[in-house]
Design an enzyme around this catalytic site. Structure first.
Site, PDB file in Angstrom:
ATOM      1  N   CYS A 191     -26.772 -21.253 -14.881  1.00  0.00           N
ATOM      2  CA  CYS A 191     -25.615 -20.458 -14.464  1.00  0.00           C
ATOM      3  C   CYS A 191     -24.866 -21.144 -13.331  1.00  0.00           C
ATOM      4  CB  CYS A 191     -26.053 -19.076 -14.012  1.00  0.00           C
ATOM      5  SG  CYS A 191     -27.177 -18.267 -15.156  1.00  0.00           S
ATOM      6  N   ASP A 198     -20.650 -17.298 -21.129  1.00  0.00           N
ATOM      7  CA  ASP A 198     -19.956 -16.785 -19.948  1.00  0.00           C
ATOM      8  C   ASP A 198     -18.851 -17.751 -19.520  1.00  0.00           C
ATOM      9  OD1 ASP A 198     -21.556 -14.627 -19.994  1.00  0.00           O
ATOM     10  OD2 ASP A 198     -22.875 -15.262 -18.373  1.00  0.00           O
ATOM     11  N   CYS A 254     -22.870 -13.518 -15.625  1.00  0.00           N
ATOM     12  CA  CYS A 254     -24.023 -12.826 -15.059  1.00  0.00           C
ATOM     13  C   CYS A 254     -24.000 -12.863 -13.529  1.00  0.00           C
ATOM     14  CB  CYS A 254     -25.296 -13.479 -15.570  1.00  0.00           C
ATOM     15  SG  CYS A 254     -25.545 -15.107 -14.857  1.00  0.00           S
ATOM     16  N   CYS A 260     -24.634 -19.365 -22.830  1.00  0.00           N
ATOM     17  CA  CYS A 260     -24.548 -17.899 -22.872  1.00  0.00           C
ATOM     18  C   CYS A 260     -23.153 -17.395 -23.204  1.00  0.00           C
ATOM     19  CB  CYS A 260     -24.966 -17.328 -21.520  1.00  0.00           C
ATOM     20  SG  CYS A 260     -23.909 -17.945 -20.207  1.00  0.00           S
TER      21      CYS A 260
END
Ligand code: FES
Length: 144
Positions: free
Chosen positions: A104, A37, A60, A35
């Site tokens: 994540c 991030d 996130c 992603c």
């Protein structure tokens, strides 16, 4: 059932150990290939103990909650204990994450490892290189 557990929401809304540490003994920064991030971990280490740990996450909610939980789990532990904390343990401590958000949690584990590696490198401490794969990628994720 709600998508996120109360624990995830709590750590997302009130993340613990956010920020940076001046003159940190180890700093780790990793990016999530899926992603984009980014997460950064700062460590203060004394006598092999993680005396303090802070994080900055540009990511996130699940990444923020995972980072917050991981720092809580690692603070006060020895380096070896910190290295043994897996993203699966972090997810379990959060009461679970939706399947599409599991990746994540890998960010937190990778960033901690990277900060410890930085500490070892800065201090010329010998270590088992296999503990720190260059790019943990999917193999580094203990969810699969
Ligand atoms: Fe990027 Fe969660 S979507 S870390």
């Amino acid at each position: 059932m709600a998508l996120y557990t109360e624990t995830v929401m709590d750590h997302f809304m009130n993340p613990r150990n956010v920020g940076s540490i001046e003159n940190a003994d180890g700093i780790g920064e990793v990016g999530n290939a899926k992603c984009g991030d980014i997460m950064k971990i700062y460590l203060k280490i004394e006598d092999n103990i993680i005396k303090d740990i802070k994080f900055e996450t540009f990511g996130c909610g699940s990444a923020i909650a995972s980072s917050s939980m991981a720092t809580e789990m690692i603070k006060g532990k020895t380096i070896e204990e910190a290295l043994a904390v897996t993203n699966k343990q972090v997810v379990d401590a959060l009461g679970g994450l939706p399947v599409h958000k599991l990746h994540c949690s890998v960010l937190a584990e990778e960033a901690v490892k990277s900060a410890i590696k930085d500490y070892y490198d800065k201090n010329g401490i010998e270590y088992d290189k296999s503990l720190f794969p260059e790019d943990m990628g999917c193999e580094g994720c203990h969810m699969v």
